[in-house]
Design a protein around this motif. Structure first.
Motif, mmCIF file in Angstrom:
data_model
loop_
_atom_site.group_PDB
_atom_site.id
_atom_site.type_symbol
_atom_site.label_atom_id
_atom_site.label_comp_id
_atom_site.label_asym_id
_atom_site.label_seq_id
_atom_site.Cartn_x
_atom_site.Cartn_y
_atom_site.Cartn_z
ATOM 1 N N UNK A 59 53.866 -17.233 45.048
ATOM 2 C CA UNK A 59 55.059 -17.899 44.510
ATOM 3 C C UNK A 59 55.113 -17.881 42.985
ATOM 4 N N UNK A 60 53.952 -17.874 42.325
ATOM 5 C CA UNK A 60 53.898 -17.821 40.859
ATOM 6 C C UNK A 60 52.665 -17.035 40.431
ATOM 7 N N UNK A 61 52.760 -15.711 40.477
ATOM 8 C CA UNK A 61 51.604 -14.873 40.166
ATOM 9 C C UNK A 61 51.056 -15.074 38.748
ATOM 10 N N UNK A 62 51.901 -15.451 37.812
ATOM 11 C CA UNK A 62 51.470 -15.600 36.418
ATOM 12 C C UNK A 62 50.650 -16.861 36.172
ATOM 13 N N UNK A 63 50.997 -17.954 36.854
ATOM 14 C CA UNK A 63 50.360 -19.240 36.563
ATOM 15 C C UNK A 63 49.373 -19.712 37.631
ATOM 16 N N UNK A 64 49.290 -19.010 38.748
ATOM 17 C CA UNK A 64 48.382 -19.436 39.819
ATOM 18 C C UNK A 64 46.933 -19.358 39.352
ATOM 19 N N UNK A 65 46.135 -20.282 39.850
ATOM 20 C CA UNK A 65 44.718 -20.306 39.519
ATOM 21 C C UNK A 65 44.035 -19.124 40.194
ATOM 22 N N UNK A 66 43.400 -18.235 39.418
ATOM 23 C CA UNK A 66 42.765 -17.058 40.026
ATOM 24 C C UNK A 66 41.617 -17.419 40.960
ATOM 25 N N UNK A 67 41.048 -18.615 40.790
ATOM 26 C CA UNK A 67 39.955 -19.060 41.660
ATOM 27 C C UNK A 67 40.466 -19.776 42.902
#
Length: 174
Positions: free
Chosen positions: A136-144
């Protein structure tokens, strides 16, 4: 009742709280730990403090997710220093399909939400819930990904029926 086109929508994604380690009981029956119960209540208090009270709760049918929702609900209705009253009770739907769901399956479930629903709380499992947030938000999602009892708030820019990848920016986390 409105059709939901001009209404602001809020999607709160919640990974279940910490559960007992797998043992002699089936995975779907694992209960929360004492820490998990406390964390779930704290998450509910946070939602209440931030006026993120759900109209609809979509919850996996596993014991740990049901217990997480119960703790969140208790936390939302605590005394004002703990989060304040939650107001009217949300509609709660326990969905077996949420257990072990892939992000596209969770997205399909959300697309079936009634158009006039303002705030949805989805209580689910990793990896699906974290992958949905990233979708839904690839830029702000937590990578972990989301930790246990991790909350992330998305604001969909489309009606529920049109919810799509990269169409629900993250606005808050707990």
């Amino acid at each position: 009742m409105t059709d939901g086109r001009n209404q602001q929508r809020t999607l709160v994604l919640l990974r279940h709280a910490a559960a007992e380690q797998p043992g002699d009981i089936p995975d779907a029956e694992r209960p929360l730990t004492a820490r998990g119960q406390a964390d779930a209540a704290a998450a509910g208090a946070w939602l209440a403090r931030h006026a993120l009270l759900p109209d609809l709760v979509l919850c996996s049918t596993t014991r740990r997710t049901r217990q997480t929702w119960h703790g969140v609900a208790l936390g939302m209705t605590g005394s004002p220093p703990e989060g304040g009253p939650a107001g009217s009770a949300p509609v709660v739907r326990y969905e077996a399909a949420v257990y072990q769901a892939q992000p596209h399956e969770l997205l399909e479930l959300l697309r079936r939400v009634a158009p006039d629903t303002a705030t949805v709380l989805l209580v689910a499992h990793n990896p699906g819930i974290s992958l949905l947030s990233g979708l839904l938000d690839p830029q702000r999602a937590d990578p972990d990904g989301l930790p246990t009892t991790g909350l992330v708030v998305h604001r969909p820019i489309t009606p529920w029926a049109a919810l799509a990848p990269a169409a629900a920016p993250i606005t808050a986390r707990h």
